[in-house]
Motif scaffolding. Sequence first.
Motif, PDB file in Angstrom:
ATOM      1  N   ALA A   9       0.822  -1.212   0.000  1.00 26.14           N
ATOM      2  CA  ALA A   9       0.000   0.000   0.000  1.00 26.14           C
ATOM      3  C   ALA A   9       0.854   1.258   0.000  1.00 26.14           C
ATOM      4  O   ALA A   9       0.416   2.318   0.463  1.00 26.14           O
ATOM      5  CB  ALA A   9      -0.935  -0.005   1.216  1.00 26.14           C
ATOM      6  N   LEU A  29      -5.578   5.733  -0.038  1.00 24.35           N
ATOM      7  CA  LEU A  29      -6.729   6.359   0.628  1.00 24.35           C
ATOM      8  C   LEU A  29      -7.727   6.960  -0.357  1.00 24.35           C
ATOM      9  O   LEU A  29      -8.737   7.541   0.065  1.00 24.35           O
ATOM     10  CB  LEU A  29      -6.247   7.438   1.597  1.00 24.35           C
ATOM     11  CG  LEU A  29      -5.384   6.940   2.763  1.00 24.35           C
ATOM     12  CD1 LEU A  29      -5.029   8.104   3.684  1.00 24.35           C
ATOM     13  CD2 LEU A  29      -6.101   5.844   3.551  1.00 24.35           C
ATOM     14  N   VAL A  38      -7.827   0.986  -0.009  1.00 27.24           N
ATOM     15  CA  VAL A  38      -7.072  -0.100   0.608  1.00 27.24           C
ATOM     16  C   VAL A  38      -7.965  -1.011   1.441  1.00 27.24           C
ATOM     17  O   VAL A  38      -7.671  -2.209   1.618  1.00 27.24           O
ATOM     18  CB  VAL A  38      -5.923   0.458   1.463  1.00 27.24           C
ATOM     19  CG1 VAL A  38      -6.458   1.272   2.647  1.00 27.24           C
ATOM     20  CG2 VAL A  38      -5.004  -0.656   1.940  1.00 27.24           C
ATOM     21  N   CYS A  58       3.258   0.056   4.086  1.00 26.41           N
ATOM     22  CA  CYS A  58       3.071   1.398   3.520  1.00 26.41           C
ATOM     23  C   CYS A  58       4.029   2.377   4.189  1.00 26.41           C
ATOM     24  O   CYS A  58       4.699   2.031   5.160  1.00 26.41           O
ATOM     25  CB  CYS A  58       1.622   1.854   3.731  1.00 26.41           C
ATOM     26  SG  CYS A  58       1.120   1.835   5.465  1.00 26.41           S
ATOM     27  N   ILE A  64      -2.900   4.675   7.497  1.00 24.27           N
ATOM     28  CA  ILE A  64      -3.541   3.550   6.826  1.00 24.27           C
ATOM     29  C   ILE A  64      -4.286   2.683   7.831  1.00 24.27           C
ATOM     30  O   ILE A  64      -5.411   2.226   7.580  1.00 24.27           O
ATOM     31  CB  ILE A  64      -2.500   2.716   6.055  1.00 24.27           C
ATOM     32  CG1 ILE A  64      -1.857   3.553   4.938  1.00 24.27           C
ATOM     33  CG2 ILE A  64      -3.130   1.451   5.495  1.00 24.27           C
ATOM     34  CD1 ILE A  64      -2.814   4.006   3.861  1.00 24.27           C
TER      35      ILE A  64
END
Length: 254
Positions: A9, A29, A38, A58, A64
């Motif tokens: 990600a 996002l 995600v 990420c 996240i």
Amino acid sequence: MKYTAVVLAGSRPGRDSFAESFGTDLKALIPVGGEPMVRRPVRALLESERVGKILVLCQAPERIARVLPGDPRVAVKSSQGTIAETMLGLIEDGSMEWPLLVTTADHALLDAAMVDEFVREAGVADISIGVVERANLLRRLPQTQRTWLKFRGGAYTGANLFALKSPAVRPAIELWRSVEQDRKKAWRVMSLLGPVMLLCVALRLVSLDEVLAQLGGRLGLSLKAVRLSNPLAGVDVDKAADHTLVEAVLAGKA
């Protein structure tokens, strides 16, 4: 046997104009179907009986993590500078539970059935690569624009699904690292098989399976292409047109 799923990600270096057009600096996002993109592949992995743990990698773990399902099977950690460096870090992590199932945050149409089919068909190969055949995808979405790799017997696009059986796959990751920054990396990889094989690929005289067998022989690994039956497995969200298409699919308009 359950897989540890790895969701890549991360963001490309520098500004991401695609993400910025949706009011964020992180591609993962971008909203898809009314939720951060995600979240969708992570949920699909949670719904698969073939997945044990999920590791999301990420550059902004705290941001996240806030948008992911609150499930104890999900962990979020920092990624390295590139995909290859990130995967090599996992190989060197003695606590990692293998085998690994790797996908990406932009696989917004991923569902548990795709995951289960991929894992089932991956079998005992050291590395399995998910692909979708062009005719299959164009029957479902004739308007889609994909990058196609053409071989004897068919053209394919990647499905952003990879199965890695053990840390023994390291030579393949090292190879990927050597070509990762090359926009024509697929051709660079195939060029390692020599000029005759490269010419055969260019003229579509060899199949995808034959190329993978040759490459696997060079690496000392078994490589397998898994042809997924659901054409939507070949669709990711990498640009504005992809986003429009995926939203239409989710709304039942495509």
